[in-house]
Motif scaffolding. Structure first.
Motif, PDB file in Angstrom:
ATOM      1  N   ILE A   3      86.365 -39.139  24.641  1.00  0.00           N
ATOM      2  CA  ILE A   3      85.963 -39.650  25.964  1.00  0.00           C
ATOM      3  C   ILE A   3      87.067 -39.356  26.979  1.00  0.00           C
ATOM      4  O   ILE A   3      88.231 -39.655  26.752  1.00  0.00           O
ATOM      5  N   VAL A   4      86.693 -38.733  28.077  1.00  0.00           N
ATOM      6  CA  VAL A   4      87.660 -38.463  29.149  1.00  0.00           C
ATOM      7  C   VAL A   4      87.162 -39.146  30.416  1.00  0.00           C
ATOM      8  O   VAL A   4      85.955 -39.297  30.599  1.00  0.00           O
ATOM      9  N   PRO A   5      88.081 -39.575  31.260  1.00  0.00           N
ATOM     10  CA  PRO A   5      87.655 -40.298  32.463  1.00  0.00           C
ATOM     11  C   PRO A   5      86.842 -39.400  33.397  1.00  0.00           C
ATOM     12  O   PRO A   5      87.080 -38.198  33.468  1.00  0.00           O
ATOM     13  N   ALA A   6      85.887 -39.994  34.076  1.00  0.00           N
ATOM     14  CA  ALA A   6      85.129 -39.245  35.083  1.00  0.00           C
ATOM     15  C   ALA A   6      86.086 -38.872  36.222  1.00  0.00           C
ATOM     16  O   ALA A   6      87.065 -39.572  36.464  1.00  0.00           O
ATOM     17  N   PRO A   7      85.816 -37.764  36.899  1.00  0.00           N
ATOM     18  CA  PRO A   7      86.754 -37.263  37.897  1.00  0.00           C
ATOM     19  C   PRO A   7      86.989 -38.213  39.071  1.00  0.00           C
ATOM     20  O   PRO A   7      88.069 -38.256  39.620  1.00  0.00           O
ATOM     21  N   THR A   8      85.976 -38.972  39.453  1.00  0.00           N
ATOM     22  CA  THR A   8      86.194 -39.944  40.524  1.00  0.00           C
ATOM     23  C   THR A   8      86.552 -41.274  39.880  1.00  0.00           C
ATOM     24  O   THR A   8      85.697 -42.012  39.442  1.00  0.00           O
ATOM     25  N   ALA A  10      88.394 -45.036  39.013  1.00  0.00           N
ATOM     26  CA  ALA A  10      88.415 -46.365  39.638  1.00  0.00           C
ATOM     27  C   ALA A  10      89.651 -46.512  40.518  1.00  0.00           C
ATOM     28  O   ALA A  10      89.581 -47.025  41.621  1.00  0.00           O
ATOM     29  N   ARG A  11      90.786 -46.002  40.015  1.00  0.00           N
ATOM     30  CA  ARG A  11      92.018 -46.163  40.809  1.00  0.00           C
ATOM     31  C   ARG A  11      91.871 -45.414  42.123  1.00  0.00           C
ATOM     32  O   ARG A  11      92.380 -45.825  43.150  1.00  0.00           O
ATOM     33  N   HIS A  12      91.076 -44.320  42.098  1.00  0.00           N
ATOM     34  CA  HIS A  12      90.776 -43.619  43.347  1.00  0.00           C
ATOM     35  C   HIS A  12      89.988 -44.552  44.258  1.00  0.00           C
ATOM     36  O   HIS A  12      90.397 -44.874  45.353  1.00  0.00           O
ATOM     37  N   ALA A  15      91.821 -47.284  45.575  1.00  0.00           N
ATOM     38  CA  ALA A  15      92.977 -46.876  46.383  1.00  0.00           C
ATOM     39  C   ALA A  15      92.620 -46.567  47.832  1.00  0.00           C
ATOM     40  O   ALA A  15      93.450 -46.676  48.706  1.00  0.00           O
ATOM     41  N   VAL A  16      91.370 -46.167  48.060  1.00  0.00           N
ATOM     42  CA  VAL A  16      91.032 -45.698  49.412  1.00  0.00           C
ATOM     43  C   VAL A  16      91.386 -46.756  50.446  1.00  0.00           C
ATOM     44  O   VAL A  16      91.110 -47.925  50.263  1.00  0.00           O
TER      45      VAL A  16
ATOM     46  N   TRP B  86      80.704 -41.814  31.559  1.00  0.00           N
ATOM     47  CA  TRP B  86      80.458 -42.455  30.258  1.00  0.00           C
ATOM     48  C   TRP B  86      80.356 -43.966  30.412  1.00  0.00           C
ATOM     49  O   TRP B  86      79.940 -44.661  29.517  1.00  0.00           O
ATOM     50  N   TYR B 128      80.481 -35.774  26.843  1.00  0.00           N
ATOM     51  CA  TYR B 128      79.691 -36.998  26.623  1.00  0.00           C
ATOM     52  C   TYR B 128      78.539 -36.731  25.656  1.00  0.00           C
ATOM     53  O   TYR B 128      77.817 -37.649  25.285  1.00  0.00           O
ATOM     54  N   PHE B 177      98.769 -41.064  43.037  1.00  0.00           N
ATOM     55  CA  PHE B 177      98.139 -42.339  42.636  1.00  0.00           C
ATOM     56  C   PHE B 177      99.126 -43.164  41.805  1.00  0.00           C
ATOM     57  O   PHE B 177      99.190 -44.381  41.927  1.00  0.00           O
ATOM     58  N   PRO B 182      97.351 -44.190  47.765  1.00  0.00           N
ATOM     59  CA  PRO B 182      95.905 -44.088  47.535  1.00  0.00           C
ATOM     60  C   PRO B 182      95.333 -42.715  47.864  1.00  0.00           C
ATOM     61  O   PRO B 182      96.027 -41.852  48.401  1.00  0.00           O
TER      62      PRO B 182
END
Lengths: 189, 189
Positions: A3-8, A10-12, A15-16, B86, B128, B177, B182
């Protein structure tokens, strides 16, 4: 399954908000240093941000695909070089040209009229000793807070990496030249 | 002084001539995978090559800077996803959507009407398990010889790397980040 994080991430998303200019470095021997800078320039342009792209290793008359496309977008790339390299015959002239190019780029970064300034292939004149590193670092330190600067090229000096907010190392896992496949029009140029 | 080769290398110059489509992979955790693909698309477009960009992780209505800029160039990015990851609630729907998106992208690659097809963030549905790898590898193997395909995303499967002509690993040396800075409008989106 890995499993790899989706590109967008949560920290992004979280962070906005807070905004400030970034110093971004693309270095390493792999492909994608300049093209990623062009992609950032395109993205910023798409957001209505004024962008200036300088190329330290290209002649002002270069007409590669990126020159044609950015010209069509009304943001022509400015070539500051004479196609010089460390193999150039007239290194004195190349060095003078590189210093003049840096003065022009520095004025743009300090002026703050452009939200993003791309200094494409600037590590080469730095490494050849044609542009001194300290004034470049000072310019980045003293630039207007809103200005993003993207610097590209192999073998970025450690002081530049230290000064950057974001650094990507483009590693060449595999390159078609090494398999005897030549440069492809529209891909390499 | 550390001498590094100029970006336009002799092997490049000597190599120009023979043409064939390339499979190019941008992977790794660092920034620049998608933006380098956009830069390649821009360069190819500047050379008059027909280009199609698909994004597997973006919704069709995404309006990031790159969507606005490529639309202005008359080559709109096509979002194939629902912003799934995911962590999505309805994974069945996301998986179906991803498979439908792949079918659409595969048809474009096989048709050969586009000299360059970008499959942005395709490694995520592959990882996935929503899009099977073997049909993707078969499509790359069997595509028209002139078609360039750029595939992006973290953690590219080894078989995809083996099948590629050129692979760049974007390594995250440093990311703003992580320093609490941000996302920046026009840079991250």
């Amino acid at each position: 399954m890995d499993i790899v994080p989706a590109p967008t991430s949560a920290r992004h998303a979280k962070a906005v908000g807070q905004r400030r200019g970034l110093v971004i470095v693309h270095t390493g021997p792999g492909k994608g240093k300049s093209t990623a800078a062009f992609g950032l320039a395109l993205r910023a342009h798409g957001r209505g941000l004024p962008v200036q792209i300088y190329q330290f290793m290209k002649v002002p008359t270069a007409r590669f695909g990126e020159h044609r496309a950015f010209e069509a977008l009304g943001m022509p790339i400015i070539g500051l070089g004479d196609g010089f390299s460390w193999k150039s015959r007239d290194l004195t002239h190349s060095a003078e040209l590189a210093r003049g190019g840096w003065e022009r780029a520095e004025a743009t970064v300090r002026a703050g009229a452009h939200a993003l300034v791309v200094l494409d292939e600037i590590t080469y004149p730095l490494r050849y000793g044609w542009v001194p590193l300290q004034p470049v670092l000072a310019c980045l330190r003293e630039r207007p807070a809103h200005v993003h600067v993207v610097l590209t090229g192999r073998d970025a000096p450690q002081e530049l990496i230290d000064a950057a907010d974001t650094v990507t190392h483009m590693g060449a896992v595999k390159h078609h030249f090494d398999a005897g496949v030549p440069a492809q029009r529209g891909i390499e140029d």
